[in-house]
Design an enzyme around this catalytic site. Structure first.
Site, mmCIF file in Angstrom:
data_model
loop_
_atom_site.group_PDB
_atom_site.id
_atom_site.type_symbol
_atom_site.label_atom_id
_atom_site.label_comp_id
_atom_site.label_asym_id
_atom_site.label_seq_id
_atom_site.Cartn_x
_atom_site.Cartn_y
_atom_site.Cartn_z
ATOM 1 N N ASP A 145 46.132 82.048 20.133
ATOM 2 C CA ASP A 145 46.519 82.560 21.452
ATOM 3 C C ASP A 145 45.798 83.861 21.790
ATOM 4 O O ASP A 145 45.296 84.561 20.915
ATOM 5 C CB ASP A 145 48.044 82.802 21.503
ATOM 6 C CG ASP A 145 48.491 83.854 20.484
ATOM 7 O OD1 ASP A 145 47.974 83.835 19.359
ATOM 8 O OD2 ASP A 145 49.345 84.691 20.817
ATOM 9 N N GLU A 146 45.764 84.146 23.074
ATOM 10 C CA GLU A 146 45.384 85.464 23.594
ATOM 11 C C GLU A 146 44.131 86.043 22.930
ATOM 12 O O GLU A 146 44.157 87.142 22.390
ATOM 13 C CB GLU A 146 46.568 86.440 23.435
ATOM 14 C CG GLU A 146 47.785 85.987 24.236
ATOM 15 C CD GLU A 146 48.978 86.914 24.107
ATOM 16 O OE1 GLU A 146 49.626 87.177 25.122
ATOM 17 O OE2 GLU A 146 49.299 87.368 22.971
HETATM 18 C C1 ACM Z 1 52.590 84.554 22.006
HETATM 19 O O1 ACM Z 1 53.717 84.911 22.375
HETATM 20 N N1 ACM Z 1 51.517 85.297 22.226
HETATM 21 C C2 ACM Z 1 52.383 83.305 21.301
#
Ligand code: ACM
Ligand code: ZN
Length: 347
Positions: A145-146
């Protein structure tokens, strides 16, 4: 619940001993200070107090054993390619730029992520070899993620990999990254789970998707015949406030009441019966930026965890909030008996 997803690495700290890479815990497990409050207003204010720590491999074995005796499987998460500042502070040669880097002292998303150079893959594979020795779970969570693409856009090495592999852009480069890690883990008889961003640029062949930004990632995965775990931000984030923020201890934000958690239906209506079999269940997320001790963690998960448990094992037409309310009061008696710190005013 039969699974504990253990998020072990972050920008703000690397929390697992890796024998081959001692700096991960000598450097990466500690930050020099921590942001005070929400930091909405600049300049940010810091507490000036060093903070850190990590689990030794012996301690991890003990936790795995304790969980296993209670029929709980632990799935470890080693984040990549983003949320990796603590690792880059320890081994700056794994980044796209020379550094130096510092373990993060505030929350959020940072632009310095692992470079797609060969050295990074060798490092992560060695880390995962030790992780696999500690955790017998079928799944290993690789994050995903991110991960901002700014550094990759400017990096000669990363652009070279895009060219060499015939990739369209940095999203496909992320997909290449994840697929390489998947191949490695599959070759050791493990399967990967990744946050829903791993859908971008093409899903790795055997990946399970953890849907957090909403339910769309889980739906898209199931439609592609991939398994998914639902943990949408809207219903499953137990770091959010659970009642009126003005009278609650400091939390990261949001408002996810007990009733809201209870109202969640993990199987999206848009899926066919066959596709819905790919929804493995729902997870509650407890990010601990503002939870500095286990009492506070208990407060944030109890009783929301009870609501999500019932959500997971109850067909939606059998759920009834009015019946749940008095029943959860019975749980409060049990929490009291067991000495847990719980939220006693959740509605
Ligand atoms: C997340 O809350 N960045 C998975
Ligand atoms: Zn790079």
């Amino acid at each position: 619940f039969n699974t504990f997803h253990w998020h072990l690495t972050e920008d703000q700290g690397w929390r697992i001993e890796i024998k081959k890479y001692p700096e991960l815990t000598e450097v990466g497990a500690y930050r020099k200070e921590t942001l005070i409050g929400h930091g909405g207003k600049k300049p940010f204010k810091y507490d000036g107090k060093p903070y850190g720590g990590f689990y030794t491999q012996d301690e991890i074995k003990e936790v795995v054993k304790y969980a296993s005796a209670r029929h709980i499987t632990i799935i470890p998460e080693i984040e990549m390619p983003g949320h990796s500042l603590a690792a880059l502070a320890s081994y700056p040669q794994l980044a796209c730029t020379p550094g130096p880097f510092e373990v993060a002292t505030r929350w959020g998303v940072f632009e310095d992520i692992y470079c797609t150079k060969e050295e990074t893959f060798e490092f992560l594979e060695n880390v995962l070899l030790e992780v696999m020795d500690l955790f017998p779970s079928k799944y290993i969570h690789i994050g995903g993620d991110e991960a901002p693409k700014a550094r990759w856009k400017e990096c000669k090495t990363c652009q070279g990999v895009i060219k060499r592999e015939g990739l369209k852009d940095e999203h496909e480069l992320q997909s290449y990254f994840i697929q390489r890690m998947e191949k490695f883990l599959n070759s050791h008889d493990r399967e990967i789970i990744g946050w829903d961003e791993i859908l971008e640029g093409g899903l790795a062949p055997n990946a399970t998707v953890m849907s957090w930004r909403g339910t769309e990632g889980g739906i898209a995965a199931a439609m592609q015949n991939h398994d998914a775990i639902m943990t949408p931000w809207s219903h499953c984030y137990f770091d959010h406030y659970q009642t009126n923020p003005e009278t609650e201890p400091l939390a990261i934000g949001g408002l996810t009441t007990l009733e809201k958690v209870y109202s969640y239906n993990p199987i999206p209506d848009t899926l066919t019966r066959r596709q819905s079999k790919h929804i493995l269940g729902a997870q509650g997320n407890v990010w601990t930026e503002y939870m500095t001790n286990s009492d506070y963690v208990e407060y944030m998960i109890l009783p929301r965890m009870a609501a999500l448990s019932e959500v997971n094992w109850t067909y939606k037409s059998n759920k009834d909030w009015e019946s749940f309310k008095p029943r959860v009061q019975q749980h409060f008696l049990m929490y009291q008996r067991m000495g847990y710190n719980y939220c006693d005013h959740p509605y």
